[in-house]
Design an enzyme around this catalytic site. Structure first.
Site, PDB file in Angstrom:
ATOM      1  N   PRO A  19      36.491  34.801  37.592  1.00  0.00           N
ATOM      2  CA  PRO A  19      35.181  34.924  37.097  1.00  0.00           C
ATOM      3  C   PRO A  19      34.778  36.819  37.597  1.00  0.00           C
ATOM      4  O   PRO A  19      35.727  36.973  38.418  1.00  0.00           O
ATOM      5  CB  PRO A  19      35.010  34.088  38.491  1.00  0.00           C
ATOM      6  CG  PRO A  19      36.218  34.379  39.821  1.00  0.00           C
ATOM      7  CD  PRO A  19      37.174  34.494  38.893  1.00  0.00           C
ATOM      8  N   MET A  20      34.160  36.589  36.874  1.00  0.00           N
ATOM      9  CA  MET A  20      33.683  38.469  36.253  1.00  0.00           C
ATOM     10  C   MET A  20      32.251  37.965  36.356  1.00  0.00           C
ATOM     11  O   MET A  20      31.573  37.730  35.014  1.00  0.00           O
ATOM     12  CB  MET A  20      34.327  38.816  35.460  1.00  0.00           C
ATOM     13  CG  MET A  20      36.385  39.568  36.106  1.00  0.00           C
ATOM     14  SD  MET A  20      36.501  40.214  35.065  1.00  0.00           S
ATOM     15  CE  MET A  20      36.497  42.161  35.385  1.00  0.00           C
ATOM     16  N   ALA A  21      31.251  38.877  36.925  1.00  0.00           N
ATOM     17  CA  ALA A  21      29.552  39.195  37.029  1.00  0.00           C
ATOM     18  C   ALA A  21      29.568  39.595  35.735  1.00  0.00           C
ATOM     19  O   ALA A  21      30.449  40.900  35.550  1.00  0.00           O
ATOM     20  CB  ALA A  21      29.771  39.097  38.229  1.00  0.00           C
ATOM     21  N   CYS A  71      33.753  38.511  47.333  1.00  0.00           N
ATOM     22  CA  CYS A  71      32.907  39.540  46.713  1.00  0.00           C
ATOM     23  C   CYS A  71      32.972  40.966  47.718  1.00  0.00           C
ATOM     24  O   CYS A  71      32.069  40.169  48.657  1.00  0.00           O
ATOM     25  CB  CYS A  71      31.890  38.640  46.031  1.00  0.00           C
ATOM     26  SG  CYS A  71      30.476  39.861  45.581  1.00  0.00           S
ATOM     27  N   LYS A 126      38.379  31.231  46.461  1.00  0.00           N
ATOM     28  CA  LYS A 126      38.720  32.171  46.289  1.00  0.00           C
ATOM     29  C   LYS A 126      38.772  33.960  47.364  1.00  0.00           C
ATOM     30  O   LYS A 126      37.705  33.619  47.699  1.00  0.00           O
ATOM     31  CB  LYS A 126      38.671  33.137  44.748  1.00  0.00           C
ATOM     32  CG  LYS A 126      38.981  34.147  44.372  1.00  0.00           C
ATOM     33  CD  LYS A 126      39.026  34.453  42.830  1.00  0.00           C
ATOM     34  CE  LYS A 126      38.957  36.100  42.274  1.00  0.00           C
ATOM     35  NZ  LYS A 126      38.271  37.086  42.759  1.00  0.00           N
ATOM     36  N   ASN A 128      46.374  37.498  41.919  1.00  0.00           N
ATOM     37  CA  ASN A 128      44.860  38.212  41.637  1.00  0.00           C
ATOM     38  C   ASN A 128      45.467  39.348  42.012  1.00  0.00           C
ATOM     39  O   ASN A 128      45.615  39.705  43.043  1.00  0.00           O
ATOM     40  CB  ASN A 128      43.967  37.391  41.568  1.00  0.00           C
ATOM     41  CG  ASN A 128      42.751  37.883  41.203  1.00  0.00           C
ATOM     42  OD1 ASN A 128      42.057  38.355  41.745  1.00  0.00           O
ATOM     43  ND2 ASN A 128      42.689  38.670  40.153  1.00  0.00           N
ATOM     44  N   GLY A 129      44.939  40.345  40.759  1.00  0.00           N
ATOM     45  CA  GLY A 129      45.721  41.511  41.350  1.00  0.00           C
ATOM     46  C   GLY A 129      46.090  42.587  40.544  1.00  0.00           C
ATOM     47  O   GLY A 129      47.817  42.498  40.848  1.00  0.00           O
ATOM     48  N   ARG A 164      39.938  42.619  35.489  1.00  0.00           N
ATOM     49  CA  ARG A 164      39.786  44.216  34.327  1.00  0.00           C
ATOM     50  C   ARG A 164      40.457  44.125  33.412  1.00  0.00           C
ATOM     51  O   ARG A 164      39.777  44.991  32.678  1.00  0.00           O
ATOM     52  CB  ARG A 164      39.787  45.103  35.571  1.00  0.00           C
ATOM     53  CG  ARG A 164      38.591  44.985  36.680  1.00  0.00           C
ATOM     54  CD  ARG A 164      39.460  45.882  37.671  1.00  0.00           C
ATOM     55  NE  ARG A 164      40.413  46.082  38.348  1.00  0.00           N
ATOM     56  CZ  ARG A 164      41.123  46.333  39.383  1.00  0.00           C
ATOM     57  NH1 ARG A 164      40.349  47.445  39.341  1.00  0.00           N
ATOM     58  NH2 ARG A 164      42.134  46.000  39.565  1.00  0.00           N
TER      59      ARG A 164
HETATM   60  C1  FMN Z   1      33.268  44.069  36.605  1.00  0.00           C
HETATM   61  C2  FMN Z   1      33.717  42.806  37.795  1.00  0.00           C
HETATM   62  C3  FMN Z   1      33.394  41.725  38.430  1.00  0.00           C
HETATM   63  C4  FMN Z   1      33.559  40.481  39.055  1.00  0.00           C
HETATM   64  N1  FMN Z   1      32.828  39.473  39.346  1.00  0.00           N
HETATM   65  C5  FMN Z   1      33.368  38.631  39.996  1.00  0.00           C
HETATM   66  C6  FMN Z   1      32.683  37.516  40.166  1.00  0.00           C
HETATM   67  O1  FMN Z   1      31.372  36.892  40.185  1.00  0.00           O
HETATM   68  N2  FMN Z   1      33.989  36.458  41.037  1.00  0.00           N
HETATM   69  C7  FMN Z   1      34.867  37.015  41.847  1.00  0.00           C
HETATM   70  O2  FMN Z   1      35.394  36.153  42.649  1.00  0.00           O
HETATM   71  N3  FMN Z   1      35.380  37.807  41.070  1.00  0.00           N
HETATM   72  C8  FMN Z   1      34.709  38.936  40.691  1.00  0.00           C
HETATM   73  N4  FMN Z   1      35.446  39.480  40.537  1.00  0.00           N
HETATM   74  C9  FMN Z   1      36.532  40.380  40.918  1.00  0.00           C
HETATM   75  C10 FMN Z   1      38.275  39.558  39.796  1.00  0.00           C
HETATM   76  O3  FMN Z   1      37.905  38.592  39.795  1.00  0.00           O
HETATM   77  C11 FMN Z   1      39.406  39.532  40.281  1.00  0.00           C
HETATM   78  O4  FMN Z   1      39.238  39.488  41.487  1.00  0.00           O
HETATM   79  C12 FMN Z   1      39.693  41.236  40.704  1.00  0.00           C
HETATM   80  O5  FMN Z   1      39.290  42.174  39.909  1.00  0.00           O
HETATM   81  C13 FMN Z   1      41.041  41.782  40.732  1.00  0.00           C
HETATM   82  O6  FMN Z   1      42.068  41.310  39.567  1.00  0.00           O
HETATM   83  P1  FMN Z   1      42.151  42.079  38.299  1.00  0.00           P
HETATM   84  O7  FMN Z   1      43.294  43.299  39.231  1.00  0.00           O
HETATM   85  O8  FMN Z   1      42.667  41.463  37.803  1.00  0.00           O
HETATM   86  O9  FMN Z   1      40.829  43.292  38.308  1.00  0.00           O
HETATM   87  C14 FMN Z   1      35.139  41.307  39.623  1.00  0.00           C
HETATM   88  C15 FMN Z   1      35.475  42.029  39.076  1.00  0.00           C
HETATM   89  C16 FMN Z   1      35.060  42.925  38.676  1.00  0.00           C
HETATM   90  C17 FMN Z   1      35.895  44.186  38.094  1.00  0.00           C
END
Ligand code: FMN
Length: 330
Positions: A16-18, A100, A139, A200-201, A225
């Site tokens: 999920p990514m806003a 978040c 999450k 995740n991460g 990301r």
């Molecule tokens: C721009 C942006 C928006 C995000 N929005 C959300 C969100 O709406 N809900 C959520 O649970 N996590 C959100 N995250 C976190 C990601 O879902 C994820 O947990 C975090 O980026 C780590 O994973 P990655 O290392 O693969 O990026 C967001 C992260 C980024 C960078």
């Protein structure tokens, strides 16, 4: 739908990514190989007040299923009301955001703030599970900070509350996005509960996805990301997991086609003005590292007409083709 079966078939999950994982982008990721896609987080308070834009965020289509809609809030009753609304729609699963770290969200007591109050977190999970007609996920991050790691305890509370799957981002709230995600802690959570765990991460490539599955034993791998400007990571990871062979990176033609399609779908969903604006960041990400990308990005950020943006994309790729070295005649 059974989450265990879904992840067994394909463990690759779009995070999920806003501002990013809206309907058009989820469709693209799904078609390119994501097994499960998460929506952007949706505010339960706005949802209950029938905020028009928030309800628009629940837009979906059978072709993107299975889809998870993520909600955030801090009051068990509001969360339950929102769960009723979401579960009456076409979603397959609801996810509760407990990770978040954004100040505005924390101030309202939602997101990572819940990591500091496991009692309330448990109440919220029970309220949502009881109100929802569809399975509920949660999450989380590891905890508030290094001295307050709660992932294992919270996962157990989640399991008792009837949560169907848990995603663990291997960082604390205090870390934000700095340092490395602790995959060892993801393994600890996986070993502590019987419900499926999505790790995740820091998954940035197909090889990372394989490594996360192997090192943590998790059931699913969530990618955040690394999907920015690169939905093909799902195609690469899917093939790599299935065959051990890495497919080639996308061609310029594929990249151009996805950029134009993404633009078209975004404009269809939110209208020309907002759509063109929303697409700027995506178009910048799609052209990262490409020859002439910096100039393209400067120009694209100044355009507001869809026709001009389309022309700019097409022109960028024809210039790229004509600047590519021609194969030597033998
Ligand atoms: C721009 C942006 C928006 C995000 N929005 C959300 C969100 O709406 N809900 C959520 O649970 N996590 C959100 N995250 C976190 C990601 O879902 C994820 O947990 C975090 O980026 C780590 O994973 P990655 O290392 O693969 O990026 C967001 C992260 C980024 C960078």
């Amino acid at each position: 739908m059974n989450i265990r079966d879904i992840l067994k078939e394909n463990p690759l999950v779009l995070a999920p990514m806003a501002g990013i994982t809206d309907f058009p982008y989820r469709m693209i990721c799904r078609e390119l190989g994501a097994g499960l896609v998460f929506s952007e987080m949706v505010s339960v308070e706005a949802l209950i007040r029938e905020h028009k834009r928030t309800h628009g965020m629940l837009h979906t289509d059978p072709a993107e299923r299975p889809v998870v809609f993520q909600i955030f809030g801090s009051k068990p009753e509001s969360m339950a009301d929102a769960a009723r609304i979401v579960s009456q729609g076409a979603a397959d699963f609801i996810d509760i955001n407990m990770g978040c770290p954004v100040p505005k969200v924390l101030k309202s007591g939602a997101g990572s703030a819940l990591l500091r109050d496991i009692g309330l977190a448990g109440e919220i999970m029970s309220a949502v599970v009881n109100a929802s007609r569809i399975p509920v996920f949660v999450k989380i991050r590891l905890g508030w900070d290094a001295n307050n790691i709660v992932a294992k305890d919270l996962a157990r509370v989640a399991e008792s509350a009837g949560i169907a799957a848990i995603t663990v981002h291997g960082r604390t709230k205090a870390q934000g996005f700095s340092g490395n995600a602790d995959w060892g802690m993801i393994r600890t959570v996986k070993d502590s509960v019987a419900i499926p765990v999505i790790g995740n991460g820091d998954v940035r490539s197909a090889c990372d996805a394989r490594r996360m599955l192997d090192e943590t034993g998790c059931d699913g791998v969530m990618i955040g990301r690394a999907i920015q400007g690169n939905p093909w990571i799902f195609r690469e990871a899917k093939q790599y997991l299935e065959t051990g062979v890495m497919p080639p990176h996308p061609t310029d033609e594929e990249r151009q086609a996805i950029m134009l399609r993404h633009l078209r779908d975004m404009v269809r969903l939110v209208g020309k003005d907002v759509g063109v604006r929303e697409m700027r960041k995506h178009l910048c990400w799609y052209t990262k590292g490409l020859h002439g990308g910096a100039e393209f990005r400067t120009r694209i950020n100044r355009l507001s007409e869809m026709a001009d943006v389309k022309q700019e994309i097409t022109g960028f790729f024809s210039a790229l083709r004509s600047s590519a070295p021609v194969a030597q005649q033998v």
